[in-house]
Design an enzyme around this catalytic site. Structure first.
Site, PDB file in Angstrom:
ATOM      1  N   THR A  96     -27.170 -70.017  11.137  1.00 39.77           N
ATOM      2  CA  THR A  96     -26.734 -69.006  12.098  1.00 39.77           C
ATOM      3  C   THR A  96     -26.302 -69.692  13.389  1.00 39.77           C
ATOM      4  O   THR A  96     -26.665 -70.837  13.635  1.00 39.77           O
ATOM      5  CB  THR A  96     -27.874 -68.003  12.410  1.00 39.77           C
ATOM      6  OG1 THR A  96     -27.371 -66.942  13.217  1.00 39.77           O
ATOM      7  CG2 THR A  96     -29.014 -68.679  13.150  1.00 39.77           C
ATOM      8  N   ASP A 108     -30.277 -62.446   5.200  1.00 39.82           N
ATOM      9  CA  ASP A 108     -29.390 -61.293   5.158  1.00 39.82           C
ATOM     10  C   ASP A 108     -30.288 -60.064   5.133  1.00 39.82           C
ATOM     11  O   ASP A 108     -31.413 -60.112   4.624  1.00 39.82           O
ATOM     12  CB  ASP A 108     -28.468 -61.321   3.948  1.00 39.82           C
ATOM     13  CG  ASP A 108     -27.243 -60.416   4.135  1.00 39.82           C
ATOM     14  OD1 ASP A 108     -26.771 -60.277   5.281  1.00 39.82           O
ATOM     15  OD2 ASP A 108     -26.758 -59.842   3.145  1.00 39.82           O
ATOM     16  N   GLY A 123     -28.051 -51.798  15.354  1.00 40.27           N
ATOM     17  CA  GLY A 123     -27.742 -51.267  14.029  1.00 40.27           C
ATOM     18  C   GLY A 123     -28.279 -49.865  13.823  1.00 40.27           C
ATOM     19  O   GLY A 123     -28.084 -48.976  14.657  1.00 40.27           O
ATOM     20  N   TYR A 124     -28.980 -49.665  12.731  1.00 42.89           N
ATOM     21  CA  TYR A 124     -29.486 -48.343  12.340  1.00 42.89           C
ATOM     22  C   TYR A 124     -30.844 -48.008  12.970  1.00 42.89           C
ATOM     23  O   TYR A 124     -31.432 -46.978  12.641  1.00 42.89           O
ATOM     24  CB  TYR A 124     -29.593 -48.264  10.808  1.00 42.89           C
ATOM     25  CG  TYR A 124     -28.262 -48.427  10.119  1.00 42.89           C
ATOM     26  CD1 TYR A 124     -27.420 -47.341   9.917  1.00 42.89           C
ATOM     27  CD2 TYR A 124     -27.832 -49.682   9.701  1.00 42.89           C
ATOM     28  CE1 TYR A 124     -26.189 -47.492   9.297  1.00 42.89           C
ATOM     29  CE2 TYR A 124     -26.606 -49.849   9.076  1.00 42.89           C
ATOM     30  CZ  TYR A 124     -25.781 -48.750   8.883  1.00 42.89           C
ATOM     31  OH  TYR A 124     -24.566 -48.899   8.279  1.00 42.89           O
ATOM     32  N   LYS A 152     -41.537 -53.722  17.529  1.00 44.81           N
ATOM     33  CA  LYS A 152     -40.703 -53.716  16.324  1.00 44.81           C
ATOM     34  C   LYS A 152     -40.935 -54.985  15.515  1.00 44.81           C
ATOM     35  O   LYS A 152     -41.104 -54.926  14.292  1.00 44.81           O
ATOM     36  CB  LYS A 152     -39.227 -53.587  16.700  1.00 44.81           C
ATOM     37  CG  LYS A 152     -38.304 -53.635  15.490  1.00 44.81           C
ATOM     38  CD  LYS A 152     -36.847 -53.694  15.877  1.00 44.81           C
ATOM     39  CE  LYS A 152     -35.982 -54.034  14.672  1.00 44.81           C
ATOM     40  NZ  LYS A 152     -34.593 -54.264  15.004  1.00 44.81           N
ATOM     41  N   HIS A 167     -39.028 -55.727   8.871  1.00 42.74           N
ATOM     42  CA  HIS A 167     -38.685 -56.378   7.614  1.00 42.74           C
ATOM     43  C   HIS A 167     -38.386 -57.861   7.834  1.00 42.74           C
ATOM     44  O   HIS A 167     -38.803 -58.709   7.055  1.00 42.74           O
ATOM     45  CB  HIS A 167     -37.487 -55.669   6.974  1.00 42.74           C
ATOM     46  CG  HIS A 167     -36.373 -55.374   7.930  1.00 42.74           C
ATOM     47  ND1 HIS A 167     -36.540 -54.540   9.024  1.00 42.74           N
ATOM     48  CD2 HIS A 167     -35.099 -55.819   8.000  1.00 42.74           C
ATOM     49  CE1 HIS A 167     -35.402 -54.481   9.692  1.00 42.74           C
ATOM     50  NE2 HIS A 167     -34.528 -55.255   9.104  1.00 42.74           N
ATOM     51  N   ARG A 168     -37.672 -58.173   8.910  1.00 42.05           N
ATOM     52  CA  ARG A 168     -37.358 -59.582   9.217  1.00 42.05           C
ATOM     53  C   ARG A 168     -38.638 -60.375   9.458  1.00 42.05           C
ATOM     54  O   ARG A 168     -38.802 -61.485   8.960  1.00 42.05           O
ATOM     55  CB  ARG A 168     -36.462 -59.685  10.462  1.00 42.05           C
ATOM     56  CG  ARG A 168     -34.996 -59.442  10.192  1.00 42.05           C
ATOM     57  CD  ARG A 168     -34.155 -59.629  11.454  1.00 42.05           C
ATOM     58  NE  ARG A 168     -34.401 -60.883  12.141  1.00 42.05           N
ATOM     59  CZ  ARG A 168     -33.961 -62.072  11.725  1.00 42.05           C
ATOM     60  NH1 ARG A 168     -33.260 -62.168  10.620  1.00 42.05           N
ATOM     61  NH2 ARG A 168     -34.213 -63.155  12.425  1.00 42.05           N
TER      62      ARG A 168
END
Length: 192
Positions: free
Chosen positions: A7, A68, A148-149, A170, A175-176
């Site tokens: 990245t 991803d 994002g969402y 968060k 998830h990350r």
């Protein structure tokens, strides 16, 4: 040990560096001389993660990892999934959210999950680590944080969307973070 994170996103790099501590020297794509646009042409989140990490290993011979992520809505058979970043045909967040809400407007279920997959290629050997957060999609956005969402995703067990949480809150359940924790635990075992 040197590792490349596939990245150039400084926010992602700082987040991972904090998790890794000083056991590893973290390099960016720029640091290893990679100016290529990494491929993301598979039809799955895990496939895209693998494709990016494999590209760096194959072309630069550097142990590396790539990630991803995507949002998968149950009633939409996993959409937007691998296409989360450009679901509306563009990278415009508001348009992507609007398309999601429109597509879910007559759906019976608003269940969804965020998924992240990290692929680590360590000395040519591949390992994958997945993190998932289950939740639901609200009917309208709430909150100004995140990206994002996040404004329409309400994680299970919370009364606040990701966009209503601080970054620290968060990251504690995301998830990350879940996928990253698994990868970091594996890496730390390798340097004992």
């Amino acid at each position: 040990m040197e590792l490349c994170f596939a990245t150039n996103n400084q926010h992602k790099l700082d987040e991972v560096a904090a998790w890794l501590g000083d056991l590893f020297t973290l390099k960016t794509l720029r640091d290893i001389g990679c100016t290529d646009e990494l491929p993301e042409t598979t039809n799955s989140i895990s496939g895209n993660s693998r494709q990016k990490a494999d590209y760096v290993w194959t072309h630069f011979g550097v142990s590396c990892f790539a990630d991803d992520s995507g949002l998968e809505a149950e009633a939409l058979n996993g959409e937007p999934g691998v296409n989360s970043a450009h679901y509306s045909g563009s990278r415009d967040t508001a348009r992507n959210i609007q398309k999601l809400l429109t597509n879910l407007s007559s759906a019976g279920s608003r269940r969804a999950r965020f998924v992240t997959v990290f692929t680590l290629v360590l000395h040519g050997v591949e390992h994958q680590f997945e993190g998932i957060v289950e939740g639901q999609i609200l009917e309208e956005p709430r909150g100004n944080g995140g990206f994002g969402y996040d404004p329409v995703f309400l994680p299970d067990g919370s009364d606040r969307t990701f966009a209503e949480m601080s970054m620290v809150e968060k990251n504690a359940i995301s998830h990350r973070s879940r996928a990253l924790a698994k990868m970091v635990a594996y890496l730390k075992e390798q340097v004992k």
